[in-house]
Design an enzyme around this catalytic site. Structure first.
Site: not given
Ligand SMILES: *[C@@H]1O[C@H](CO)[C@@H](O)[C@H](O)[C@H]1NC(C)=O
Ligand SMILES: *[C@@H]1O[C@H](CO)[C@@H](O)[C@H](O)[C@H]1NC(C)=O
Ligand SMILES: *[C@@H]1O[C@H](CO)[C@@H](O)[C@H](O)[C@H]1NC(C)=O
Ligand SMILES: CC(=O)N[C@H]1CO[C@H](CO)[C@@H](O)[C@@H]1O
Length: 531
Positions: A132, A207, A231
C-alpha cells in the site's frame, strides 16, 4: 430518586439507540438510491496463472514450469484490464519489474543454485507483489493519500519490502489507502476512490483498501498491508480475501507513514500479508518477520486442529452506536460449530465478554498519546499544522486538499478522555482486564472467533454514518493479539463476509492453521466475476 435517574438514563440510551438505528436504515436506503446498483461486472479471470497461489507460482517458476516473465505479464495485463474500473493500483514499476523478472529467470536457467537452496533462501523468486502507498517501495510515490506528500518519492524500501526482495519477490506497484491511513474507506485527493470488485458502488474498506481490492481482483500474486485498527482485516473482509495482522513487534514497522507516536501504538500496529489463498500467509509472514522472532513464533511447527480449543462470540453484546451484526454473519457461527464437530469432534464454546460492548471507547482511549503531534499536524505532513475549521469551510466549497473524514478526525481528537485522566485510566484498566480474561481463556492451545465487521461492504461514503463500526477489528489491536481475517462466502447481495480468528501473542500459527482449515471447509476467496 437515584433509581429514577438511572432508569431515565437507560430509557434515554434506548431512545438514542433506536433513533440511531432508524437513521442508519434511512441512510442506507438513501445511499442505495444515490449509488444505484451498478450491474456491470468485472471482466472474468481467464488466465489460469492468476488463479494459482503465490506459493504455487513460486514453485512453478523455480522448477521451470513457468517463467517469471510470463507470470509478470499476466498480472500486468490484468492490471491494465481491470484497474481502470476499480482504481486499486496507484503506482507501478512495470519496466523495472520486467528486468527483475528476467534476472530471476536467468538465475533459474543457469541452475547454479541448487533447487533446495533456492526454495529455502529465495522462496518467492520471480513472484510479483504489491504494497500500500504508506509502506514504501524505493523510487515510487510515498504519499499515504496526503496531497502534501504527492511529490514524495521514497528513497528506500520499507524493511518488509527489502525482505521480500531478498526472498526473490518482485515489487510491482502500490495500492490505494485512506488519507493518512486513518479511515475505513480508501478515497483521497491524491489517487481518488477505489471501488469494490464485487459491486462498484461499495467501499473497499481501509486503510489497506486498494490492496484488498487488488487481491480480490487478482492484480498481483500477493500483497502487504498494515493494521492499527483493522486496516488489514476490514479490507480483507470487504473484498473476500485473507489478511493477517501479526503479533506485536514481530514484523518491523519501518517505513510505514505515518509512524506510530507512542510505543503502545507501535505495539498495536502490525504489517502483514493479504492474499487470495490461505497457504500463502505463513510463507509470507516467515519472510517479513524479524528473524529474532521466528524461533518464538514456531511458524513451521505443524498444528493439529483436533488439539485446538475453539471459543467464539457472535457479537459485541450491547455496544452503543455500533450496528448490530448482520444475520448472515451471525449465521456463520453455527456453520463453523457444525463443521468443527463433524470433521474433528470439536465442541466450540460460546462465550460472552461484556467489555466488547465498549470496544470503540477502549480503542480511542488506548490510542491516546501523552504528547507528540496531533492529527491536524500530521495532515500538514508535520510541517506546521492546519486549521480544521478553516479547512472544513474550504471543504464545503470544494477547495480543501483534505477529505471530510480526515477533518472530522481532527475535531474528534479533542473529544473523549484525556491521556492520564480518570476516564482514561478506567478504560486502560478495563482493556487490561479484558486482555487477561481472554488470554486466560484461550491459553496456549486455544483460538477465539469473532465477526471481523458487523455488515458486508457499505456504499461509498456510508461509513461516515457508522464511524464506530471499525471497533470489531480495533479491539484486537489494543489487546495485542495476532488476528487473521478468513473469507467465508458471499451474502445475499453477492458481497463477501467472514470472521476473524485470534490467538495468544506469538501463536500466529494457530490463526493461520484455522484459516487453512476454514478455506478447505468453506471455500475461501471467490473470484468476483463468477457471481
Ligand atoms: C518524504 O517523506 C519522508 C518521511 O516519510 C521524509 O523524511 C522526507 O523528507 C520526505 N521527502 C520529501 C522530498 O518530501
Ligand atoms: C528485531 O528485533 C530486535 C529485538 O527485538 C530489534 O533489536 C531489532 O531492531 C528488530 N529488527 C527489526 C528489523 O525490526
Ligand atoms: C455499523 O454502524 C451502523 C450504525 O451504527 C449500524 O446500523 C450497523 O449495523 C453497523 N454495522 C455495520 C456492519 O455496518
Ligand atoms: C480514478 C482515479 O482517481 N485514478 C487516479 C489514481 O491514481 C493515479 C496516480 O495518482 C492517478 O493518476 C489517477 O487519476
Amino acid at each position: 430518586m437515584e433509581k429514577n435517574t438511572s432508569n431515565f438514563q437507560r430509557y434515554l440510551k434506548q431512545f438514542i439507540k433506536l433513533l440511531f438505528g432508524l437513521v442508519e436504515c434511512f441512510v442506507h436506503w438513501l445511499f442505495s438510491k444515490i449509488y444505484r446498483k451498478d450491474e456491470s461486472k468485472l471482466p472474468p479471470i481467464e488466465d489460469f496463472i492468476l488463479m494459482d497461489s503465490a506459493s504455487t507460482l513460486a514453485m512453478k517458476i523455480r522448477t521451470g514450469k513457468l517463467t517469471s516473465e510470463k507470470v509478470l505479464e499476466s498480472f500486468i495485463d490484468r492490471i491494465k484490464q481491470v484497474n481502470p474500473i476499480i482504481n486499486s493500483v496507484v503506482a507501478t514499476r512495470f519496466d523495472e519489474a520486467r528486468k527483475e523478472a528476467k534476472s530471476a529467470d536467468e538465475i533459474i536457467r543457469t541452475g547454479l543454485i541448487p533447487l533446495e537452496k533456492l526454495e529455502k533462501e529465495k522462496p518467492f523468486l520471480g513472484v510479483p507483489f504489491t504494497t500500500k502507498d504508506c509502506i514504501p517501495i524505493k523510487d515510487l510515490i510515498h504519499s499515504s493519500g496526503l496531497v502534501h506528500r504527492r511529490n514524495n518519492i521514497s528513497e528506500e524500501d520499507a524493511k518488509v519490502v527489502a525482505s521480500l526482495r531478498n526472498a526473490g519477490a518482485i515489487p510491482l506497484g502500490l495500492t490505494n489507502v485512506s488519507e493518512l491511513c486513518m479511515w475505513w474507506e480508501s478515497s483521497n485527493n491524491v489517487h481518488g476512490r477505489s471501488r469494490n470488485p464485487y459491486d462498484f458502488s461499495r467501499i473497499v474498506g481501509g486503510s489497506s483498501g486498494g490492496e484488498g481490492s487488488c487481491q480480490a481482483a487478482a492484480l498481483s500474486a500477493f500483497g502487504i498491508g498494515s493494521d492499527i485498527g483493522g486496516s488489514i482485516r476490514m479490507p480483507s473482509f470487504f473484498n473476500g480475501v485473507f489478511g493477517h495482522k501479526p503479533s506485536p513487534l514481530t514484523v518491523p514497522n519501518h517505513g510505514q507513514y505515518p509512524q506510530p507516536i507512542t510505543e503502545e501504538q507501535n505495539i498495536f500496529l502490525g504489517i502483514g500479508p493479504m492474499c487470495r489463498r490461505a497457504e500463502d500467509l505463513t510463507p509470507i509472514l516467515k519472510v517479513i518477520a524479524n528473524k529474532s522472532h521466528l524461533e518464538m513464533m514456531r511458524l513451521d511447527e505443524p498444528v493439529d486442529i483436533q488439539k485446538v480449543r475453539f471459543f467464539y462470540q457472535e457479537s459485541d453484546t450491547d455496544s452503543f452506536l455500533v450496528s448490530p451484526v448482520a444475520q448472515e454473519i451471525k449465521d456463520l457461527f453455527p456453520k463453523i460449530c457444525i463443521y468443527l464437530n463433524k470433521a474433528h469432534g470439536i465442541k466450540a464454546s460460546k462465550v460472552s465478554f461484556k467489555s466488547f460492548g465498549k470496544s470503540a471507547p477502549l480503542w480511542f482511549a488506548n490510542m491516546k498519546a501523552p504528547s507528540g503531534p496531533k492529527f491536524k499536524d500530521q495532515l500538514a505532513n508535520l510541517d506546521g499544522t492546519i486549521n480544521p475549521y478553516v479547512e472544513l469551510l474550504k471543504w464545503t466549497l470544494g477547495m480543501s486538499q483534505h477529505t471530510f473524514v480526515a477533518l472530522a478526525t481532527c475535531l474528534a481528537d479533542k473529544t473523549g478522555c484525556k491521556y492520564g485522566d480518570s476516564d482514561h485510566q478506567k478504560l486502560v484498566s478495563m482493556r487490561n482486564d479484558l486482555k487477561n480474561d481472554i488470554l486466560d481463556l484461550i491459553g496456549d492451545d486455544g483460538v477465539f472467533i469473532y465477526p471481523t465487521h458487523p455488515t458486508s461492504a457499505p456504499y461509498h461514503n456510508e461509513p461516515i454514518f457508522k464511524p464506530f463500526n471499525f471497533s470489531y477489528t480495533g479491539i484486537m489491536n489494543i489487546l495485542g493479539v495476532p488476528a487473521t481475517h478468513i473469507p467465508m462466502g458471499l451474502d445475499k447481495n453477492g458481497l463477501p463476509i467472514g470472521v476473524q480468528v485470534i490467538a495468544k501473542p506469538n501463536n500466529d500459527r494457530l490463526c493461520l492453521a484455522v484459516a487453512r482449515e476454514f478455506e478447505k471447509a468453506f471455500g475461501g476467496w471467490e473470484p468476483p466475476s463468477t457471481v
